[in-house]
Design an enzyme around this catalytic site. Structure first.
Site, PDB file in Angstrom:
ATOM      1  N   ILE A 138       0.880  -1.179   0.047  1.00  0.00           N
ATOM      2  CA  ILE A 138      -0.057   0.096  -0.018  1.00  0.00           C
ATOM      3  C   ILE A 138       0.845   1.310  -0.021  1.00  0.00           C
ATOM      4  O   ILE A 138       1.973   1.269   0.678  1.00  0.00           O
ATOM      5  CB  ILE A 138      -1.010  -0.085   1.059  1.00  0.00           C
ATOM      6  CG1 ILE A 138      -2.058   1.081   1.085  1.00  0.00           C
ATOM      7  CG2 ILE A 138      -0.229   0.058   2.691  1.00  0.00           C
ATOM      8  CD1 ILE A 138      -3.384   0.612   2.020  1.00  0.00           C
ATOM      9  N   CYS A 139       0.320   2.190  -0.814  1.00  0.00           N
ATOM     10  CA  CYS A 139       0.917   3.460  -0.620  1.00  0.00           C
ATOM     11  C   CYS A 139      -0.225   4.487  -0.360  1.00  0.00           C
ATOM     12  O   CYS A 139      -1.456   4.450   0.130  1.00  0.00           O
ATOM     13  CB  CYS A 139       2.062   3.895  -1.842  1.00  0.00           C
ATOM     14  SG  CYS A 139       1.009   3.894  -3.459  1.00  0.00           S
ATOM     15  N   ARG A 140      -0.187   5.777  -1.031  1.00  0.00           N
ATOM     16  CA  ARG A 140      -1.079   6.753  -1.041  1.00  0.00           C
ATOM     17  C   ARG A 140      -2.216   6.525  -1.758  1.00  0.00           C
ATOM     18  O   ARG A 140      -3.301   6.582  -1.332  1.00  0.00           O
ATOM     19  CB  ARG A 140      -0.558   8.263  -1.162  1.00  0.00           C
ATOM     20  CG  ARG A 140      -1.540   9.259  -0.896  1.00  0.00           C
ATOM     21  CD  ARG A 140      -0.956  10.525  -1.070  1.00  0.00           C
ATOM     22  NE  ARG A 140      -0.322  10.899  -2.248  1.00  0.00           N
ATOM     23  CZ  ARG A 140      -0.376  11.188  -3.421  1.00  0.00           C
ATOM     24  NH1 ARG A 140      -1.760  11.525  -3.581  1.00  0.00           N
ATOM     25  NH2 ARG A 140       0.261  11.314  -4.381  1.00  0.00           N
ATOM     26  N   GLY A 172      -1.773   3.963  -4.732  1.00  0.00           N
ATOM     27  CA  GLY A 172      -1.494   2.850  -5.573  1.00  0.00           C
ATOM     28  C   GLY A 172      -0.412   2.971  -6.656  1.00  0.00           C
ATOM     29  O   GLY A 172      -0.060   1.997  -7.194  1.00  0.00           O
ATOM     30  N   MET A 232      -4.056   4.337   0.583  1.00  0.00           N
ATOM     31  CA  MET A 232      -4.427   4.499   1.874  1.00  0.00           C
ATOM     32  C   MET A 232      -5.650   5.766   1.926  1.00  0.00           C
ATOM     33  O   MET A 232      -6.304   5.675   2.473  1.00  0.00           O
ATOM     34  CB  MET A 232      -3.156   5.375   2.718  1.00  0.00           C
ATOM     35  CG  MET A 232      -2.272   4.445   3.414  1.00  0.00           C
ATOM     36  SD  MET A 232      -2.716   3.423   4.560  1.00  0.00           S
ATOM     37  CE  MET A 232      -3.562   4.370   5.691  1.00  0.00           C
TER      38      MET A 232
END
Length: 111
Positions: free
Chosen positions: A61-63, A65, A90
């Site tokens: 996961i990141c901010r 994708g 996120m």
């Protein structure tokens, strides 16, 4: 950006058994992250790749994708077969009402 070649899961599909790997930068992590996530900034992955389990499902996961999709592709090229990108990152995690905490243990926010 990466097409159907990157395996993807939704936030709803992440279970307690999933190893949630957060690849955002330190300031993003400090502001808010999933309580059970493991932090490994994207740029540190090559040096710390051994920290990512190969024997269980890994959701990256990141901010939003993008970075996580790059990490999934990298892990797949290096032998991981149970790895997925978290669609929407996120942002979708928080929008789904999943908990977000800061490094101080207080409610966090997604940067």
């Amino acid at each position: 950006m990466f097409g159907s070649q990157i395996p993807t899961v939704t936030v709803a599909e992440i279970t307690d058994d999933t190893y949630l790997l957060d690849v955002r930068e330190d300031d993003e992590w400090a502001a808010g992250h999933a309580p059970a996530a493991h932090h490994l900034p994207m740029m540190e992955l090559p040096a710390r790749i051994a920290e990512v389990p190969t024997d269980r499902n890994v959701a990256v996961i990141c901010r939003s994708g993008g970075r996580s999709a790059q990490v999934v592709a990298y892990l797949m090229r290096n032998g991981w077969d149970q790895v997925h990108n978290v669609a929407g990152g996120m942002g979708d995690w928080a929008a789904a009402g999943r908990p977000v905490i800061g490094t101080d243990g207080q409610p966090g926010r997604v940067l």
